[in-house]
Design an enzyme around this catalytic site. Structure first.
Site, short mmCIF file in Angstrom:
data_model
loop_
_atom_site.label_atom_id
_atom_site.label_comp_id
_atom_site.label_asym_id
_atom_site.label_seq_id
_atom_site.Cartn_x
_atom_site.Cartn_y
_atom_site.Cartn_z
N GLY A 69 1.04 -1.33 -0.08
CA GLY A 69 0.05 -0.02 -0.15
C GLY A 69 0.92 1.40 0.07
O GLY A 69 0.39 2.22 -0.68
N GLN A 179 -7.37 0.45 3.89
CA GLN A 179 -8.20 -0.08 5.04
C GLN A 179 -9.61 -0.42 4.95
O GLN A 179 -9.95 -1.39 5.41
CB GLN A 179 -8.14 0.89 6.36
CG GLN A 179 -6.74 1.32 6.91
CD GLN A 179 -6.58 0.06 7.64
OE1 GLN A 179 -7.00 -0.76 8.09
NE2 GLN A 179 -5.28 -0.08 7.75
N CYS A 323 2.70 2.01 11.27
CA CYS A 323 3.68 2.48 10.60
C CYS A 323 4.46 3.62 11.39
O CYS A 323 5.46 4.22 11.13
CB CYS A 323 3.13 3.24 9.22
SG CYS A 323 2.52 1.98 8.10
#
Length: 378
Positions: A69, A179, A323
Protein backbone atom coordinates in the site's frame (compact mmCIF):
# COMPACT_ATOMS: atom_id res chain seq x y z
CA UNK A 1 -4.37 -14.92 22.63
CA UNK A 2 -7.05 -12.67 21.11
CA UNK A 3 -5.58 -10.76 18.15
CA UNK A 4 -7.35 -7.41 17.65
CA UNK A 5 -4.87 -5.57 15.43
CA UNK A 6 -6.20 -6.51 12.00
CA UNK A 7 -5.83 -2.91 10.76
CA UNK A 8 -2.07 -3.41 11.07
CA UNK A 9 -2.03 -6.77 9.32
CA UNK A 10 -4.17 -9.87 8.95
CA UNK A 11 -3.21 -13.56 8.85
CA UNK A 12 -2.73 -15.13 5.44
CA UNK A 13 -5.75 -17.18 4.42
CA UNK A 14 -5.26 -20.88 3.70
CA UNK A 15 -7.02 -20.52 0.34
CA UNK A 16 -4.57 -17.78 -0.59
CA UNK A 17 -1.57 -19.91 0.34
CA UNK A 18 -2.84 -22.73 -1.85
CA UNK A 19 -3.53 -20.39 -4.77
CA UNK A 20 -0.05 -18.87 -4.74
CA UNK A 21 1.88 -22.09 -4.05
CA UNK A 22 2.22 -23.19 -7.74
CA UNK A 23 3.89 -19.88 -8.61
CA UNK A 24 6.49 -20.36 -5.90
CA UNK A 25 7.34 -23.87 -7.07
CA UNK A 26 6.79 -25.36 -10.56
CA UNK A 27 5.41 -22.29 -12.31
CA UNK A 28 8.11 -19.99 -10.95
CA UNK A 29 9.05 -18.30 -14.23
CA UNK A 30 9.75 -14.65 -14.93
CA UNK A 31 6.65 -13.35 -16.75
CA UNK A 32 8.88 -11.33 -19.11
CA UNK A 33 10.72 -14.44 -20.30
CA UNK A 34 9.84 -15.70 -23.79
CA UNK A 35 9.59 -19.39 -23.06
CA UNK A 36 6.92 -21.74 -21.76
CA UNK A 37 7.79 -21.33 -18.07
CA UNK A 38 7.71 -17.55 -18.36
CA UNK A 39 4.55 -17.57 -20.45
CA UNK A 40 2.75 -19.64 -17.82
CA UNK A 41 3.68 -17.04 -15.21
CA UNK A 42 2.59 -14.23 -17.54
CA UNK A 43 -0.85 -15.81 -17.99
CA UNK A 44 -1.28 -16.11 -14.23
CA UNK A 45 -0.22 -12.48 -13.80
CA UNK A 46 -2.76 -11.20 -16.31
CA UNK A 47 -5.52 -13.35 -14.85
CA UNK A 48 -4.74 -11.89 -11.42
CA UNK A 49 -4.78 -8.39 -12.92
CA UNK A 50 -8.25 -8.97 -14.36
CA UNK A 51 -9.58 -10.24 -11.03
CA UNK A 52 -8.17 -7.30 -9.07
CA UNK A 53 -9.58 -4.90 -11.66
CA UNK A 54 -13.04 -6.45 -11.29
CA UNK A 55 -13.10 -5.88 -7.52
CA UNK A 56 -11.83 -2.31 -7.91
CA UNK A 57 -14.21 -1.42 -10.73
CA UNK A 58 -11.33 -0.80 -13.13
CA UNK A 59 -10.12 -2.15 -16.46
CA UNK A 60 -7.43 -4.79 -16.50
CA UNK A 61 -4.91 -2.42 -18.06
CA UNK A 62 -5.49 0.11 -15.27
CA UNK A 63 -3.99 -2.14 -12.58
CA UNK A 64 -0.35 -1.75 -11.56
CA UNK A 65 1.01 -4.30 -9.08
CA UNK A 66 3.22 -2.83 -6.35
CA UNK A 67 5.07 -4.04 -3.26
CA UNK A 68 2.25 -2.88 -0.97
CA UNK A 69 0.00 0.00 0.00
CA UNK A 70 2.79 2.46 0.76
CA UNK A 71 4.26 2.06 -2.71
CA UNK A 72 0.82 2.24 -4.31
CA UNK A 73 0.12 5.53 -2.52
CA UNK A 74 3.55 6.92 -3.45
CA UNK A 75 3.01 6.01 -7.08
CA UNK A 76 -0.45 7.57 -7.10
CA UNK A 77 0.49 10.89 -5.52
CA UNK A 78 3.93 11.35 -7.07
CA UNK A 79 3.12 9.72 -10.40
CA UNK A 80 -0.08 11.65 -11.08
CA UNK A 81 1.33 15.00 -10.03
CA UNK A 82 4.59 14.56 -11.94
CA UNK A 83 2.52 13.55 -14.97
CA UNK A 84 0.52 16.77 -14.63
CA UNK A 85 3.49 19.15 -14.36
CA UNK A 86 3.79 19.51 -18.13
CA UNK A 87 0.22 20.84 -18.15
CA UNK A 88 1.01 23.41 -15.46
CA UNK A 89 -0.88 21.65 -12.70
CA UNK A 90 1.11 21.67 -9.46
CA UNK A 91 -1.54 21.72 -6.73
CA UNK A 92 -2.42 18.72 -4.53
CA UNK A 93 -5.30 18.52 -2.07
CA UNK A 94 -5.35 16.05 0.80
CA UNK A 95 -6.15 16.00 4.53
CA UNK A 96 -4.02 16.08 7.70
CA UNK A 97 -5.31 12.64 8.79
CA UNK A 98 -3.95 10.66 5.84
CA UNK A 99 -1.48 7.80 6.08
CA UNK A 100 2.16 8.85 6.26
CA UNK A 101 2.77 7.53 2.75
CA UNK A 102 0.42 10.21 1.41
CA UNK A 103 1.62 13.06 3.61
CA UNK A 104 5.32 12.31 3.04
CA UNK A 105 4.78 12.06 -0.73
CA UNK A 106 3.09 15.48 -0.78
CA UNK A 107 5.93 16.95 1.30
CA UNK A 108 8.47 15.47 -1.14
CA UNK A 109 6.69 17.02 -4.12
CA UNK A 110 6.67 20.42 -2.42
CA UNK A 111 10.38 20.24 -1.56
CA UNK A 112 11.75 18.99 -4.86
CA UNK A 113 9.18 19.69 -7.58
CA UNK A 114 7.61 23.02 -6.67
CA UNK A 115 4.20 21.57 -5.83
CA UNK A 116 1.76 23.36 -3.56
CA UNK A 117 -0.75 21.67 -1.31
CA UNK A 118 -3.95 22.33 0.60
CA UNK A 119 -4.80 20.34 3.73
CA UNK A 120 -8.56 20.10 4.10
CA UNK A 121 -9.77 20.48 7.67
CA UNK A 122 -11.64 17.62 9.30
CA UNK A 123 -14.30 17.75 12.00
CA UNK A 124 -13.99 16.20 15.46
CA UNK A 125 -14.85 12.80 14.00
CA UNK A 126 -12.31 13.00 11.16
CA UNK A 127 -14.73 13.72 8.33
CA UNK A 128 -14.07 16.09 5.43
CA UNK A 129 -16.87 18.32 4.21
CA UNK A 130 -17.50 18.47 0.46
CA UNK A 131 -17.94 22.24 0.75
CA UNK A 132 -14.40 22.61 2.04
CA UNK A 133 -13.09 20.64 -0.92
CA UNK A 134 -15.08 22.75 -3.38
CA UNK A 135 -13.54 25.90 -1.91
CA UNK A 136 -10.00 24.48 -2.08
CA UNK A 137 -10.10 23.38 -5.71
CA UNK A 138 -8.13 25.52 -8.18
CA UNK A 139 -7.45 25.56 -11.90
CA UNK A 140 -4.02 24.05 -11.28
CA UNK A 141 -5.25 21.26 -8.97
CA UNK A 142 -3.59 18.10 -10.24
CA UNK A 143 -4.93 15.63 -7.67
CA UNK A 144 -7.25 15.16 -4.72
CA UNK A 145 -6.01 12.30 -2.51
CA UNK A 146 -8.40 11.06 0.19
CA UNK A 147 -8.43 8.02 2.44
CA UNK A 148 -11.63 6.02 2.09
CA UNK A 149 -11.48 4.97 5.75
CA UNK A 150 -8.92 6.20 8.24
CA UNK A 151 -6.43 3.61 9.41
CA UNK A 152 -6.37 4.84 13.01
CA UNK A 153 -9.94 5.85 13.85
CA UNK A 154 -11.92 4.03 11.16
CA UNK A 155 -13.91 7.06 10.00
CA UNK A 156 -15.37 6.58 6.52
CA UNK A 157 -15.50 9.58 4.20
CA UNK A 158 -18.48 10.62 2.07
CA UNK A 159 -16.69 9.72 -1.14
CA UNK A 160 -19.61 10.33 -3.58
CA UNK A 161 -19.95 13.95 -2.40
CA UNK A 162 -16.20 14.53 -2.52
CA UNK A 163 -15.92 13.00 -5.99
CA UNK A 164 -18.79 15.18 -7.23
CA UNK A 165 -17.05 18.31 -5.97
CA UNK A 166 -13.76 17.33 -7.61
CA UNK A 167 -15.47 16.39 -10.88
CA UNK A 168 -17.03 19.84 -11.11
CA UNK A 169 -13.51 21.29 -11.21
CA UNK A 170 -12.02 18.60 -13.44
CA UNK A 171 -9.65 17.32 -10.75
CA UNK A 172 -8.83 13.59 -10.55
CA UNK A 173 -9.41 11.77 -7.26
CA UNK A 174 -7.12 9.15 -5.72
CA UNK A 175 -8.66 6.92 -3.06
CA UNK A 176 -6.48 5.23 -0.45
CA UNK A 177 -8.58 2.09 0.11
CA UNK A 178 -5.96 0.12 2.01
CA UNK A 179 -8.14 -0.05 5.13
CA UNK A 180 -11.56 -0.20 3.47
CA UNK A 181 -10.85 -3.08 1.07
CA UNK A 182 -12.82 -6.11 2.20
CA UNK A 183 -15.17 -3.99 4.33
CA UNK A 184 -16.68 -1.49 1.90
CA UNK A 185 -17.59 -1.72 -1.83
CA UNK A 186 -14.90 -0.26 -4.08
CA UNK A 187 -16.15 -0.96 -7.60
CA UNK A 188 -18.56 1.94 -8.16
CA UNK A 189 -17.13 5.02 -6.46
CA UNK A 190 -16.22 7.03 -9.56
CA UNK A 191 -12.64 7.71 -8.48
CA UNK A 192 -9.71 7.91 -10.90
CA UNK A 193 -7.18 5.91 -8.86
CA UNK A 194 -7.40 3.49 -5.95
CA UNK A 195 -4.73 1.84 -3.76
CA UNK A 196 -4.99 -1.50 -1.94
CA UNK A 197 -2.63 -3.70 0.09
CA UNK A 198 -2.70 -7.48 0.23
CA UNK A 199 -1.82 -8.02 3.88
CA UNK A 200 -4.95 -6.22 5.06
CA UNK A 201 -7.25 -8.74 3.33
CA UNK A 202 -5.54 -12.09 3.90
CA UNK A 203 -2.69 -12.05 1.37
CA UNK A 204 1.00 -11.91 2.39
CA UNK A 205 2.87 -8.71 3.10
CA UNK A 206 4.75 -7.30 0.12
CA UNK A 207 2.01 -7.10 -2.51
CA UNK A 208 -0.38 -4.29 -3.36
CA UNK A 209 -1.94 -2.60 -6.34
CA UNK A 210 -2.80 0.78 -7.76
CA UNK A 211 -5.57 1.09 -10.34
CA UNK A 212 -5.31 4.28 -12.42
CA UNK A 213 -7.72 5.19 -15.20
CA UNK A 214 -5.91 5.07 -18.53
CA UNK A 215 -6.62 8.71 -19.34
CA UNK A 216 -4.60 9.87 -16.30
CA UNK A 217 -0.90 10.47 -17.11
CA UNK A 218 1.23 8.55 -14.60
CA UNK A 219 4.96 9.15 -14.28
CA UNK A 220 6.77 6.07 -12.94
CA UNK A 221 8.61 6.28 -9.64
CA UNK A 222 10.69 3.14 -10.24
CA UNK A 223 12.68 2.96 -13.49
CA UNK A 224 14.41 0.07 -15.19
CA UNK A 225 12.96 -2.78 -17.22
CA UNK A 226 9.66 -1.12 -18.07
CA UNK A 227 7.38 -3.76 -16.56
CA UNK A 228 3.72 -3.00 -15.79
CA UNK A 229 3.41 -1.14 -19.11
CA UNK A 230 6.27 1.13 -18.10
CA UNK A 231 4.57 2.33 -14.92
CA UNK A 232 6.46 0.22 -12.37
CA UNK A 233 9.75 -1.42 -13.28
CA UNK A 234 10.90 -4.61 -11.60
CA UNK A 235 10.21 -8.30 -12.11
CA UNK A 236 6.62 -8.86 -11.09
CA UNK A 237 5.71 -10.81 -7.97
CA UNK A 238 3.47 -13.35 -9.71
CA UNK A 239 2.70 -15.41 -6.62
CA UNK A 240 1.89 -12.21 -4.74
CA UNK A 241 -0.38 -10.97 -7.51
CA UNK A 242 -2.27 -14.28 -7.48
CA UNK A 243 -2.50 -14.04 -3.69
CA UNK A 244 -3.87 -10.50 -3.83
CA UNK A 245 -6.47 -11.42 -6.45
CA UNK A 246 -7.56 -14.49 -4.48
CA UNK A 247 -7.79 -12.59 -1.19
CA UNK A 248 -9.79 -9.75 -2.76
CA UNK A 249 -12.17 -12.21 -4.43
CA UNK A 250 -12.78 -14.01 -1.14
CA UNK A 251 -13.16 -10.77 0.82
CA UNK A 252 -15.63 -9.38 -1.71
CA UNK A 253 -17.74 -12.53 -1.65
CA UNK A 254 -17.93 -12.42 2.16
CA UNK A 255 -18.04 -8.64 2.57
CA UNK A 256 -21.73 -7.98 3.29
CA UNK A 257 -22.16 -10.84 5.76
CA UNK A 258 -18.89 -10.16 7.53
CA UNK A 259 -19.49 -6.41 7.80
CA UNK A 260 -22.91 -6.98 9.38
CA UNK A 261 -21.66 -9.63 11.81
CA UNK A 262 -18.48 -7.84 12.88
CA UNK A 263 -20.21 -4.45 12.94
CA UNK A 264 -22.81 -5.70 15.43
CA UNK A 265 -20.09 -7.19 17.62
CA UNK A 266 -18.05 -3.98 17.50
CA UNK A 267 -21.07 -1.84 18.38
CA UNK A 268 -21.67 -3.94 21.51
CA UNK A 269 -18.02 -3.62 22.45
CA UNK A 270 -18.03 0.16 22.00
CA UNK A 271 -21.18 0.62 24.07
CA UNK A 272 -19.78 -1.61 26.79
CA UNK A 273 -16.45 0.21 27.07
CA UNK A 274 -18.09 3.64 27.18
CA UNK A 275 -20.40 2.44 29.96
CA UNK A 276 -17.85 0.50 31.99
CA UNK A 277 -14.60 2.49 31.76
CA UNK A 278 -14.45 5.93 33.40
CA UNK A 279 -13.23 8.77 31.11
CA UNK A 280 -13.24 6.51 28.02
CA UNK A 281 -14.01 8.42 24.83
CA UNK A 282 -14.65 7.00 21.38
CA UNK A 283 -12.35 8.17 18.57
CA UNK A 284 -13.66 8.55 15.05
CA UNK A 285 -17.23 8.83 13.83
CA UNK A 286 -19.91 7.02 15.88
CA UNK A 287 -21.82 5.96 12.75
CA UNK A 288 -19.71 6.44 9.62
CA UNK A 289 -16.94 4.04 10.58
CA UNK A 290 -15.46 0.74 9.49
CA UNK A 291 -17.43 -2.19 10.94
CA UNK A 292 -14.44 -3.69 12.74
CA UNK A 293 -12.72 -0.62 14.18
CA UNK A 294 -13.13 0.64 17.74
CA UNK A 295 -10.72 3.24 19.07
CA UNK A 296 -10.74 4.99 22.44
CA UNK A 297 -8.80 7.46 24.50
CA UNK A 298 -8.50 6.74 28.22
CA UNK A 299 -7.71 10.14 29.74
CA UNK A 300 -5.37 9.98 32.71
CA UNK A 301 -3.60 6.84 31.51
CA UNK A 302 -0.83 5.91 29.11
CA UNK A 303 -1.94 4.16 25.94
CA UNK A 304 1.21 2.07 25.89
CA UNK A 305 0.70 1.02 29.50
CA UNK A 306 -2.89 -0.02 28.76
CA UNK A 307 -1.65 -2.07 25.82
CA UNK A 308 0.85 -3.89 28.03
CA UNK A 309 -1.86 -4.67 30.58
CA UNK A 310 -4.16 -5.94 27.83
CA UNK A 311 -1.45 -8.22 26.47
CA UNK A 312 -0.91 -9.66 29.95
CA UNK A 313 -4.59 -10.56 29.78
CA UNK A 314 -4.29 -12.17 26.37
CA UNK A 315 -5.45 -9.29 24.16
CA UNK A 316 -3.24 -7.88 21.39
CA UNK A 317 -4.19 -4.45 20.07
CA UNK A 318 -2.38 -1.23 19.18
CA UNK A 319 -2.16 2.48 19.86
CA UNK A 320 -2.70 3.52 16.24
CA UNK A 321 -0.95 3.17 12.90
CA UNK A 322 1.65 0.39 12.83
CA UNK A 323 3.71 2.60 10.52
CA UNK A 324 4.16 5.10 13.37
CA UNK A 325 4.95 2.52 16.05
CA UNK A 326 7.70 3.61 18.42
CA UNK A 327 7.06 7.31 17.91
CA UNK A 328 6.83 9.48 21.01
CA UNK A 329 4.64 11.97 19.18
CA UNK A 330 0.85 11.99 19.68
CA UNK A 331 -1.24 10.67 16.80
CA UNK A 332 -1.38 13.25 14.01
CA UNK A 333 -4.86 11.93 13.20
CA UNK A 334 -6.28 12.58 16.66
CA UNK A 335 -4.59 15.97 16.96
CA UNK A 336 -6.12 16.98 13.59
CA UNK A 337 -9.52 15.97 15.01
CA UNK A 338 -9.01 18.40 17.88
CA UNK A 339 -7.99 15.91 20.56
CA UNK A 340 -5.62 17.35 23.15
CA UNK A 341 -2.10 16.01 22.41
CA UNK A 342 -1.75 14.67 25.96
CA UNK A 343 -5.08 12.81 25.70
CA UNK A 344 -4.14 11.59 22.22
CA UNK A 345 -1.25 9.66 23.77
CA UNK A 346 -3.77 7.59 25.75
CA UNK A 347 -5.38 6.11 22.63
CA UNK A 348 -5.89 2.40 22.04
CA UNK A 349 -7.24 0.89 18.82
CA UNK A 350 -9.04 -2.45 18.58
CA UNK A 351 -9.59 -3.80 15.07
CA UNK A 352 -11.51 -7.00 14.45
CA UNK A 353 -11.04 -9.33 11.49
CA UNK A 354 -12.93 -12.09 9.73
CA UNK A 355 -12.28 -14.76 12.39
CA UNK A 356 -15.57 -15.59 14.15
CA UNK A 357 -15.68 -14.84 17.88
CA UNK A 358 -17.92 -16.30 20.62
CA UNK A 359 -21.27 -14.59 21.22
CA UNK A 360 -20.10 -13.26 24.57
CA UNK A 361 -16.79 -11.94 23.21
CA UNK A 362 -17.72 -8.22 23.38
CA UNK A 363 -18.72 -8.41 27.04
CA UNK A 364 -15.69 -10.49 27.96
CA UNK A 365 -13.43 -8.03 26.17
CA UNK A 366 -15.06 -5.05 27.89
CA UNK A 367 -14.23 -6.61 31.25
CA UNK A 368 -10.60 -7.09 30.24
CA UNK A 369 -10.33 -3.49 29.02
CA UNK A 370 -11.81 -2.22 32.28
CA UNK A 371 -9.32 -4.31 34.25
CA UNK A 372 -6.38 -3.06 32.17
CA UNK A 373 -7.34 0.60 32.52
CA UNK A 374 -7.94 0.19 36.25
CA UNK A 375 -4.50 -1.44 36.65
CA UNK A 376 -2.86 1.56 34.98
CA UNK A 377 -4.77 4.20 36.91
CA UNK A 378 -4.18 2.34 40.16
Amino acid sequence: MLYLDHAATSPVRQEVLEAMRPYLTGAFGNPSSRHTVGEEAARALEDARSRVARVLGARRGDVVFTAGGTEANNLAVKGILLGALARGRTHVITTPIEHESILASVAYLERFHGATSTMLPVDQHGRVMAGALAEALREDTALVSIGHANNEIGTVQDIPSLVAAARAAGAPVHLDAVQSAGWLPLHDLGVDAVSVAGHKVGAPKGIGALAVRGRIPLEPVLHGGGQERGRRSGTENVAGAVALATALDLAEAERAERAARVGALTDRFISGVLAAVPRAALTGHPLHRLPGTAGFTFAGTSGEAVLLELERRGVVSSSGSACAAGSDEPSHVLVACGVDPVVAQTSVRFTFGRTPLPDDAPEHLVALVAEAVAAVTG
